[in-house]
Design a protein around this motif. Structure first.
Motif, PDB file in Angstrom:
ATOM      1  N   ARG A  73       0.869  -0.988   0.059  1.00  0.00           N
ATOM      2  CA  ARG A  73      -0.079  -0.183  -0.029  1.00  0.00           C
ATOM      3  C   ARG A  73       1.042   1.462  -0.096  1.00  0.00           C
ATOM      4  NH1 ARG A  73      -3.711  -0.405   5.093  1.00  0.00           N
ATOM      5  NH2 ARG A  73      -3.566  -2.574   4.555  1.00  0.00           N
ATOM      6  N   LEU A  74       0.252   2.492  -0.367  1.00  0.00           N
ATOM      7  CA  LEU A  74       1.114   3.707  -0.494  1.00  0.00           C
ATOM      8  C   LEU A  74       0.455   4.467   0.543  1.00  0.00           C
ATOM      9  CD1 LEU A  74       3.385   5.475  -1.778  1.00  0.00           C
ATOM     10  CD2 LEU A  74       1.384   6.186  -3.629  1.00  0.00           C
ATOM     11  N   LEU A  75       1.217   5.011   1.458  1.00  0.00           N
ATOM     12  CA  LEU A  75       1.101   6.080   2.371  1.00  0.00           C
ATOM     13  C   LEU A  75       1.792   7.408   2.419  1.00  0.00           C
ATOM     14  CD1 LEU A  75       1.274   3.387   5.550  1.00  0.00           C
ATOM     15  CD2 LEU A  75      -0.991   4.187   4.282  1.00  0.00           C
ATOM     16  N   VAL A  76       0.865   8.067   2.317  1.00  0.00           N
ATOM     17  CA  VAL A  76       1.461   9.759   2.144  1.00  0.00           C
ATOM     18  C   VAL A  76       0.886  10.443   3.400  1.00  0.00           C
ATOM     19  CG1 VAL A  76       1.389  11.870   1.071  1.00  0.00           C
ATOM     20  CG2 VAL A  76       1.509   9.840  -0.227  1.00  0.00           C
ATOM     21  N   ASP A  77       1.918  10.853   4.342  1.00  0.00           N
ATOM     22  CA  ASP A  77       1.724  11.467   5.640  1.00  0.00           C
ATOM     23  C   ASP A  77       0.721  10.568   6.445  1.00  0.00           C
ATOM     24  OD1 ASP A  77       3.060  13.658   5.026  1.00  0.00           O
ATOM     25  OD2 ASP A  77       1.513  15.177   4.487  1.00  0.00           O
ATOM     26  N   ASN A  78       1.073   9.222   6.173  1.00  0.00           N
ATOM     27  CA  ASN A  78       0.291   8.158   7.168  1.00  0.00           C
ATOM     28  C   ASN A  78      -1.268   8.038   6.661  1.00  0.00           C
ATOM     29  OD1 ASN A  78       2.566   7.222   8.624  1.00  0.00           O
ATOM     30  ND2 ASN A  78       2.137   9.179   9.680  1.00  0.00           N
ATOM     31  N   MET A  79      -1.578   8.520   5.345  1.00  0.00           N
ATOM     32  CA  MET A  79      -2.903   8.429   5.036  1.00  0.00           C
ATOM     33  C   MET A  79      -2.779   7.575   3.406  1.00  0.00           C
ATOM     34  SD  MET A  79      -4.945  10.015   7.048  1.00  0.00           S
ATOM     35  CE  MET A  79      -6.369  10.287   5.927  1.00  0.00           C
ATOM     36  N   GLU A  80      -3.610   6.639   3.412  1.00  0.00           N
ATOM     37  CA  GLU A  80      -3.652   5.891   2.047  1.00  0.00           C
ATOM     38  C   GLU A  80      -3.738   6.704   0.763  1.00  0.00           C
ATOM     39  OE1 GLU A  80      -6.874   3.188   2.835  1.00  0.00           O
ATOM     40  OE2 GLU A  80      -5.423   1.883   4.269  1.00  0.00           O
ATOM     41  N   ALA A  81      -3.040   6.528  -0.196  1.00  0.00           N
ATOM     42  CA  ALA A  81      -3.007   7.251  -1.417  1.00  0.00           C
ATOM     43  C   ALA A  81      -2.993   6.413  -2.518  1.00  0.00           C
ATOM     44  CB  ALA A  81      -1.903   8.308  -1.396  1.00  0.00           C
ATOM     45  N   GLN A  82      -4.032   6.334  -3.416  1.00  0.00           N
ATOM     46  CA  GLN A  82      -3.900   5.339  -4.539  1.00  0.00           C
ATOM     47  C   GLN A  82      -4.339   3.901  -4.138  1.00  0.00           C
ATOM     48  OE1 GLN A  82      -5.172   7.521  -6.678  1.00  0.00           O
ATOM     49  NE2 GLN A  82      -3.296   8.680  -7.910  1.00  0.00           N
ATOM     50  N   TYR A  83      -3.186   3.639  -3.761  1.00  0.00           N
ATOM     51  CA  TYR A  83      -3.068   2.039  -3.321  1.00  0.00           C
ATOM     52  C   TYR A  83      -3.389   1.955  -1.929  1.00  0.00           C
ATOM     53  CZ  TYR A  83      -1.202   0.717  -7.883  1.00  0.00           C
ATOM     54  OH  TYR A  83      -1.123   0.342  -9.272  1.00  0.00           O
ATOM     55  N   ALA A  84      -4.652   1.660  -1.553  1.00  0.00           N
ATOM     56  CA  ALA A  84      -5.026   1.387  -0.375  1.00  0.00           C
ATOM     57  C   ALA A  84      -4.435  -0.132   0.215  1.00  0.00           C
ATOM     58  CB  ALA A  84      -6.293   1.563  -0.001  1.00  0.00           C
ATOM     59  N   LYS A  85      -4.531  -1.034  -0.591  1.00  0.00           N
ATOM     60  CA  LYS A  85      -3.856  -2.319  -0.790  1.00  0.00           C
ATOM     61  C   LYS A  85      -4.157  -3.076  -1.919  1.00  0.00           C
ATOM     62  CE  LYS A  85      -4.199  -4.769   3.108  1.00  0.00           C
ATOM     63  NZ  LYS A  85      -4.774  -5.847   4.095  1.00  0.00           N
ATOM     64  N   ALA A  86      -3.173  -3.779  -2.366  1.00  0.00           N
ATOM     65  CA  ALA A  86      -2.824  -4.426  -3.601  1.00  0.00           C
ATOM     66  C   ALA A  86      -2.394  -5.799  -3.498  1.00  0.00           C
ATOM     67  CB  ALA A  86      -2.627  -3.521  -4.812  1.00  0.00           C
ATOM     68  N   ASN A  87      -2.574  -6.728  -3.984  1.00  0.00           N
ATOM     69  CA  ASN A  87      -1.886  -7.817  -3.749  1.00  0.00           C
ATOM     70  C   ASN A  87      -0.592  -8.266  -4.854  1.00  0.00           C
ATOM     71  OD1 ASN A  87      -3.470  -9.512  -2.009  1.00  0.00           O
ATOM     72  ND2 ASN A  87      -4.948  -9.489  -3.406  1.00  0.00           N
ATOM     73  N   TRP A  88       0.391  -8.788  -4.614  1.00  0.00           N
ATOM     74  CA  TRP A  88       1.179  -9.024  -5.769  1.00  0.00           C
ATOM     75  C   TRP A  88       0.891  -9.439  -7.196  1.00  0.00           C
ATOM     76  CZ3 TRP A  88       6.461  -8.303  -6.521  1.00  0.00           C
ATOM     77  CH2 TRP A  88       6.914  -8.812  -7.488  1.00  0.00           C
ATOM     78  N   GLU A  89      -0.050 -10.423  -7.146  1.00  0.00           N
ATOM     79  CA  GLU A  89      -0.355 -10.906  -8.125  1.00  0.00           C
ATOM     80  C   GLU A  89      -0.936  -9.815  -9.225  1.00  0.00           C
ATOM     81  OE1 GLU A  89      -0.182 -14.353  -5.384  1.00  0.00           O
ATOM     82  OE2 GLU A  89      -0.889 -12.329  -5.371  1.00  0.00           O
ATOM     83  N   SER A  90      -1.843  -8.989  -8.517  1.00  0.00           N
ATOM     84  CA  SER A  90      -2.584  -7.975  -9.192  1.00  0.00           C
ATOM     85  C   SER A  90      -1.510  -6.841  -9.912  1.00  0.00           C
ATOM     86  CB  SER A  90      -3.632  -7.328  -8.762  1.00  0.00           C
ATOM     87  OG  SER A  90      -3.092  -6.615  -7.507  1.00  0.00           O
ATOM     88  N   MET A  91      -0.478  -6.601  -9.285  1.00  0.00           N
ATOM     89  CA  MET A  91       0.481  -5.674  -9.395  1.00  0.00           C
ATOM     90  C   MET A  91       1.403  -6.356 -10.433  1.00  0.00           C
ATOM     91  SD  MET A  91       1.140  -3.542  -5.893  1.00  0.00           S
ATOM     92  CE  MET A  91       1.646  -5.073  -4.940  1.00  0.00           C
TER      93      MET A  91
END
Length: 302
Positions: free
Chosen positions: A211-229
């Motif tokens: 997941r991507l966190l900007v200032d500890n807030m989720e940004a674009q990628y709240a959560k994604a699996n390896w397979e999808s990425m």
């Protein structure tokens, strides 16, 4: 406006005498890209793509000593697949001892070549340098020979250029691992390398989720699996086989993409200027090494 390019040979068939770092001055005009040709010989059997790529463990482009590009040849191969929608080709696929082999890689200053708006700006002589860390003899390959050519864009006045660095980490335990990313530029994506990926009868993945966190807030990628990425990366370029008769894995099976530029116009890029924290939080399935390569767009004069 009709553009003019200058294509120049910087290194002509140089044979490094020993392992180590070799430095070369780059030209002063706005630079679209650098073409790196790795030439070598088979040792007894056919050198694999991985063997040949391991001969250049580190590639750096430096401006006034600061890194503009920093990655391995293996990671550059994956980046070329991503940004040019096809895989570079390793030539002369034979198993003959001392057969000549070559592989061309492109070191990009922008997300696509020959773009006068996105390339590295003019520099003074001696400020801009390419450094290659080489291993002249690896498993199944030796006789390393280097060629380097550059493409300058005469009269270009770029508003931005691409910056790529490498964050290498090894999880100390399975579970959550935060990896800080650079701050200050537009983030167009994160290319990810996972040592362990699903194979055979095992689903284990070093980067199981991200997941991507900007200032500890989720940004674009709240959560994604390896397979999808990984699928996102393959969807960009199509299947690139490993040359085996049975097809086998794709050539970048250990890579995945956190895609923040799906429309290729930066409409979805993440602004990191003024932020205090930008990080990727991975769920590690084992304790093998991982690498993250953030693809940043640096604005010039902005």
């Amino acid at each position: 406006k009709i553009m003019q390019i200058i294509r120049s040979v910087i290194v002509q068939d140089e044979t490094p005498a020993a392992d180590g770092v070799y430095a070369y001055d780059l030209p002063v005009n706005p630079l679209s890209h650098i073409d790196l040709i790795i030439k070598c010989l088979n040792v007894t059997v056919e050198a694999t793509l991985a063997n040949v790529l391991s001969m250049i463990p580190k590639i750096e482009v430096l401006y006034k000593g600061q890194g503009i590009v920093s990655m391995s040849a293996a990671d550059l191969f994956a980046l070329n697949c991503l940004q040019y929608f096809k895989a570079p080709v390793l030539t002369n696929r034979v198993a003959t001892d001392n057969a000549v082999r070559s592989l061309g890689l492109r070191i990009p200053m922008g997300r696509w070549p020959f773009n006068p708006n996105e390339c590295f700006p003019a520099a003074r002589k001696g400020e801009f340098q390419l450094q290659l860390t080489v291993d002249i003899a690896v498993v199944n390959a030796d006789g390393l020979i280097l060629q380097v050519e550059t493409v300058e864009l005469i009269g270009a006045e770029p508003s931005q250029y691409q910056h790529i660095s490498t964050m290498a980490r090894t999880p100390s335990a399975t579970g959550q691992l935060d990896i800080d990313l650079p701050i200050g530029n537009l983030l167009a994506g994160v290319l990810m390398f996972s040592t362990t990926v699903p194979t055979g009868i095992v689903w284990t993945t070093t980067i199981d989720q991200a997941r991507l966190l900007v200032d500890n807030m989720e940004a674009q990628y709240a959560k994604a699996n390896w397979e999808s990425m990984h699928s996102d990366l393959i969807d960009r370029i199509g299947y690139e086989g490993d040359y085996s008769a049975a097809g086998g894995n794709d050539l970048i099976y250990q890579y995945a993409l956190m895609d923040l530029d799906p429309s290729l116009d930066l409409a979805y890029a993440v602004e990191t200027a003024g932020r205090s924290s930008v990080k990727v939080r991975i769920e590690a399935g084992d304790t093998q090494p991982v690498r993250l390569l953030p693809v940043e767009i640096v604005r010039i004069g902005g």
